[in-house]
Design a protein around this motif. Structure first.
Motif, PDB file in Angstrom:
ATOM      1  N   MET A   1       0.850  -1.181   0.000  1.00  0.00           N
ATOM      2  CA  MET A   1       0.000   0.000   0.000  1.00  0.00           C
ATOM      3  C   MET A   1       0.892   1.239   0.000  1.00  0.00           C
ATOM      4  O   MET A   1       1.632   1.475   0.942  1.00  0.00           O
ATOM      5  CB  MET A   1      -0.907  -0.015   1.233  1.00  0.00           C
ATOM      6  N   ALA A   2       0.853   2.022  -1.066  1.00  0.00           N
ATOM      7  CA  ALA A   2       1.612   3.265  -1.164  1.00  0.00           C
ATOM      8  C   ALA A   2       0.737   4.404  -0.652  1.00  0.00           C
ATOM      9  O   ALA A   2      -0.316   4.694  -1.221  1.00  0.00           O
ATOM     10  CB  ALA A   2       2.025   3.514  -2.604  1.00  0.00           C
ATOM     11  N   VAL A   3       1.184   5.050   0.410  1.00  0.00           N
ATOM     12  CA  VAL A   3       0.410   6.121   1.031  1.00  0.00           C
ATOM     13  C   VAL A   3       1.082   7.459   0.724  1.00  0.00           C
ATOM     14  O   VAL A   3       2.305   7.578   0.780  1.00  0.00           O
ATOM     15  CB  VAL A   3       0.305   5.905   2.557  1.00  0.00           C
ATOM     16  N   VAL A   4       0.267   8.456   0.380  1.00  0.00           N
ATOM     17  CA  VAL A   4       0.770   9.789   0.085  1.00  0.00           C
ATOM     18  C   VAL A   4       0.027  10.825   0.927  1.00  0.00           C
ATOM     19  O   VAL A   4      -1.107  10.605   1.354  1.00  0.00           O
ATOM     20  CB  VAL A   4       0.623  10.143  -1.418  1.00  0.00           C
ATOM     21  N   ILE A   5       0.692  11.948   1.155  1.00  0.00           N
ATOM     22  CA  ILE A   5       0.064  13.104   1.795  1.00  0.00           C
ATOM     23  C   ILE A   5      -0.067  14.137   0.689  1.00  0.00           C
ATOM     24  O   ILE A   5       0.930  14.564   0.114  1.00  0.00           O
ATOM     25  CB  ILE A   5       0.914  13.642   2.958  1.00  0.00           C
ATOM     26  N   ARG A   6      -1.310  14.517   0.354  1.00  0.00           N
ATOM     27  CA  ARG A   6      -1.524  15.393  -0.788  1.00  0.00           C
ATOM     28  C   ARG A   6      -2.663  16.373  -0.537  1.00  0.00           C
ATOM     29  O   ARG A   6      -3.380  16.286   0.456  1.00  0.00           O
ATOM     30  CB  ARG A   6      -1.795  14.586  -2.040  1.00  0.00           C
ATOM     31  N   LEU A   7      -2.821  17.291  -1.490  1.00  0.00           N
ATOM     32  CA  LEU A   7      -3.886  18.286  -1.420  1.00  0.00           C
ATOM     33  C   LEU A   7      -5.155  17.737  -2.057  1.00  0.00           C
ATOM     34  O   LEU A   7      -5.102  17.038  -3.064  1.00  0.00           O
ATOM     35  CB  LEU A   7      -3.470  19.554  -2.162  1.00  0.00           C
ATOM     36  N   ARG A   8      -6.275  18.075  -1.458  1.00  0.00           N
ATOM     37  CA  ARG A   8      -7.594  17.704  -1.979  1.00  0.00           C
ATOM     38  C   ARG A   8      -8.347  19.012  -2.199  1.00  0.00           C
ATOM     39  O   ARG A   8      -8.639  19.725  -1.243  1.00  0.00           O
ATOM     40  CB  ARG A   8      -8.310  16.831  -0.958  1.00  0.00           C
ATOM     41  N   ARG A   9      -8.636  19.339  -3.451  1.00  0.00           N
ATOM     42  CA  ARG A   9      -9.216  20.644  -3.776  1.00  0.00           C
ATOM     43  C   ARG A   9     -10.682  20.730  -3.392  1.00  0.00           C
ATOM     44  O   ARG A   9     -11.461  19.827  -3.651  1.00  0.00           O
ATOM     45  CB  ARG A   9      -9.081  20.930  -5.269  1.00  0.00           C
ATOM     46  N   GLU A  10     -11.015  21.869  -2.798  1.00  0.00           N
ATOM     47  CA  GLU A  10     -12.399  22.211  -2.478  1.00  0.00           C
ATOM     48  C   GLU A  10     -12.561  23.692  -2.760  1.00  0.00           C
ATOM     49  O   GLU A  10     -11.642  24.336  -3.239  1.00  0.00           O
ATOM     50  CB  GLU A  10     -12.712  21.881  -1.015  1.00  0.00           C
ATOM     51  N   GLY A  11     -13.698  24.252  -2.446  1.00  0.00           N
ATOM     52  CA  GLY A  11     -13.919  25.673  -2.652  1.00  0.00           C
ATOM     53  C   GLY A  11     -14.617  25.957  -3.969  1.00  0.00           C
ATOM     54  O   GLY A  11     -14.905  25.063  -4.755  1.00  0.00           O
ATOM     55  N   LYS A  12     -14.881  27.234  -4.195  1.00  0.00           N
ATOM     56  CA  LYS A  12     -15.583  27.658  -5.405  1.00  0.00           C
ATOM     57  C   LYS A  12     -14.618  27.826  -6.567  1.00  0.00           C
ATOM     58  O   LYS A  12     -13.403  27.870  -6.385  1.00  0.00           O
ATOM     59  CB  LYS A  12     -16.269  29.002  -5.143  1.00  0.00           C
ATOM     60  N   GLY A  14     -12.346  29.508  -8.952  1.00  0.00           N
ATOM     61  CA  GLY A  14     -11.544  30.717  -8.811  1.00  0.00           C
ATOM     62  C   GLY A  14     -11.165  31.047  -7.382  1.00  0.00           C
ATOM     63  O   GLY A  14     -10.427  32.004  -7.146  1.00  0.00           O
ATOM     64  N   ARG A  15     -11.667  30.307  -6.409  1.00  0.00           N
ATOM     65  CA  ARG A  15     -11.366  30.530  -4.988  1.00  0.00           C
ATOM     66  C   ARG A  15     -11.016  29.190  -4.341  1.00  0.00           C
ATOM     67  O   ARG A  15     -11.777  28.669  -3.521  1.00  0.00           O
ATOM     68  CB  ARG A  15     -12.554  31.144  -4.258  1.00  0.00           C
ATOM     69  N   PRO A  42      -4.541  29.190  -0.312  1.00  0.00           N
ATOM     70  CA  PRO A  42      -3.573  30.077  -0.958  1.00  0.00           C
ATOM     71  C   PRO A  42      -4.055  31.516  -1.113  1.00  0.00           C
ATOM     72  O   PRO A  42      -3.250  32.411  -1.362  1.00  0.00           O
ATOM     73  CB  PRO A  42      -3.347  29.428  -2.325  1.00  0.00           C
ATOM     74  N   MET A  43      -5.344  31.769  -0.954  1.00  0.00           N
ATOM     75  CA  MET A  43      -5.889  33.115  -1.106  1.00  0.00           C
ATOM     76  C   MET A  43      -5.842  33.913   0.195  1.00  0.00           C
ATOM     77  O   MET A  43      -6.059  35.124   0.185  1.00  0.00           O
ATOM     78  CB  MET A  43      -7.343  33.040  -1.587  1.00  0.00           C
ATOM     79  N   ALA A  44      -5.568  33.265   1.320  1.00  0.00           N
ATOM     80  CA  ALA A  44      -5.574  33.931   2.624  1.00  0.00           C
ATOM     81  C   ALA A  44      -4.237  34.620   2.882  1.00  0.00           C
ATOM     82  O   ALA A  44      -3.239  34.372   2.219  1.00  0.00           O
ATOM     83  CB  ALA A  44      -5.877  32.928   3.727  1.00  0.00           C
ATOM     84  N   GLU A  45      -4.230  35.458   3.897  1.00  0.00           N
ATOM     85  CA  GLU A  45      -3.021  36.188   4.291  1.00  0.00           C
ATOM     86  C   GLU A  45      -2.160  35.331   5.218  1.00  0.00           C
ATOM     87  O   GLU A  45      -2.649  34.423   5.876  1.00  0.00           O
ATOM     88  CB  GLU A  45      -3.423  37.475   5.030  1.00  0.00           C
ATOM     89  N   GLU A  46      -0.859  35.656   5.272  1.00  0.00           N
ATOM     90  CA  GLU A  46       0.025  35.028   6.261  1.00  0.00           C
ATOM     91  C   GLU A  46      -0.530  35.387   7.631  1.00  0.00           C
ATOM     92  O   GLU A  46      -1.100  36.454   7.774  1.00  0.00           O
ATOM     93  CB  GLU A  46       1.446  35.611   6.159  1.00  0.00           C
ATOM     94  N   PRO A  47      -0.402  34.714   8.653  1.00  0.00           N
ATOM     95  CA  PRO A  47       0.062  33.354   8.867  1.00  0.00           C
ATOM     96  C   PRO A  47      -1.083  32.342   8.859  1.00  0.00           C
ATOM     97  O   PRO A  47      -0.884  31.203   9.221  1.00  0.00           O
ATOM     98  CB  PRO A  47       0.669  33.439  10.258  1.00  0.00           C
ATOM     99  N   ASN A  48      -2.269  32.767   8.455  1.00  0.00           N
ATOM    100  CA  ASN A  48      -3.448  31.897   8.541  1.00  0.00           C
ATOM    101  C   ASN A  48      -3.759  31.148   7.257  1.00  0.00           C
ATOM    102  O   ASN A  48      -4.860  30.679   7.079  1.00  0.00           O
ATOM    103  CB  ASN A  48      -4.676  32.726   8.926  1.00  0.00           C
ATOM    104  N   PHE A  49      -2.799  31.022   6.337  1.00  0.00           N
ATOM    105  CA  PHE A  49      -3.129  30.399   5.065  1.00  0.00           C
ATOM    106  C   PHE A  49      -2.980  28.884   5.088  1.00  0.00           C
ATOM    107  O   PHE A  49      -3.369  28.216   4.143  1.00  0.00           O
ATOM    108  CB  PHE A  49      -2.331  31.022   3.914  1.00  0.00           C
ATOM    109  N   TYR A  50      -2.440  28.328   6.163  1.00  0.00           N
ATOM    110  CA  TYR A  50      -2.380  26.868   6.284  1.00  0.00           C
ATOM    111  C   TYR A  50      -2.344  26.477   7.757  1.00  0.00           C
ATOM    112  O   TYR A  50      -1.981  27.282   8.619  1.00  0.00           O
ATOM    113  CB  TYR A  50      -1.160  26.300   5.550  1.00  0.00           C
TER     114      TYR A  50
END
Length: 85
Positions: A1-12, A14-15, A42-50
């Motif tokens: 089983m190959a496990v990855v940590i990746r991004l899962r897109r959500e949102g509207k 363009g956002r 990625p649209m938020a300001e530092e330091p709250n973008f992740y």
């Protein structure tokens, strides 16, 4: 089983907002996942973008999970912030 940590897109259109998830490599990028370990806006300001649950990320890395390039960058950034504080 190959496990990855990746991004899962959500949102509207363009956002984009992303959840950082742990999933099997062969599963669809926006399909099911094993665990959610954070988010990235990625649209938020530092330091709250992740936010990452570093204890769970470290657990999955120890189990052999491979992060994508973007997730690896966020993990390094989070690790540096933890070391500073």
């Amino acid at each position: 089983m190959a496990v990855v940590i990746r991004l899962r897109r959500e949102g509207k259109k363009g956002r984009p907002v992303y959840r950082i998830v742990v999933a099997e490599k062969r599963w669809p990028a926006n399909g099911k996942y094993l665990e959610e370990v954070g988010f990235y806006n990625p649209m938020a300001e530092e330091p709250n973008f992740y936010r990452l649950k570093m204890d769970r990320v470290e657990y999955w890395l120890e189990k052999g999970a491979k992060p994508t390039e973007t997730v690896n960058h966020l993990i390094k950034k989070a690790s540096k912030n933890v070391a500073v504080h």
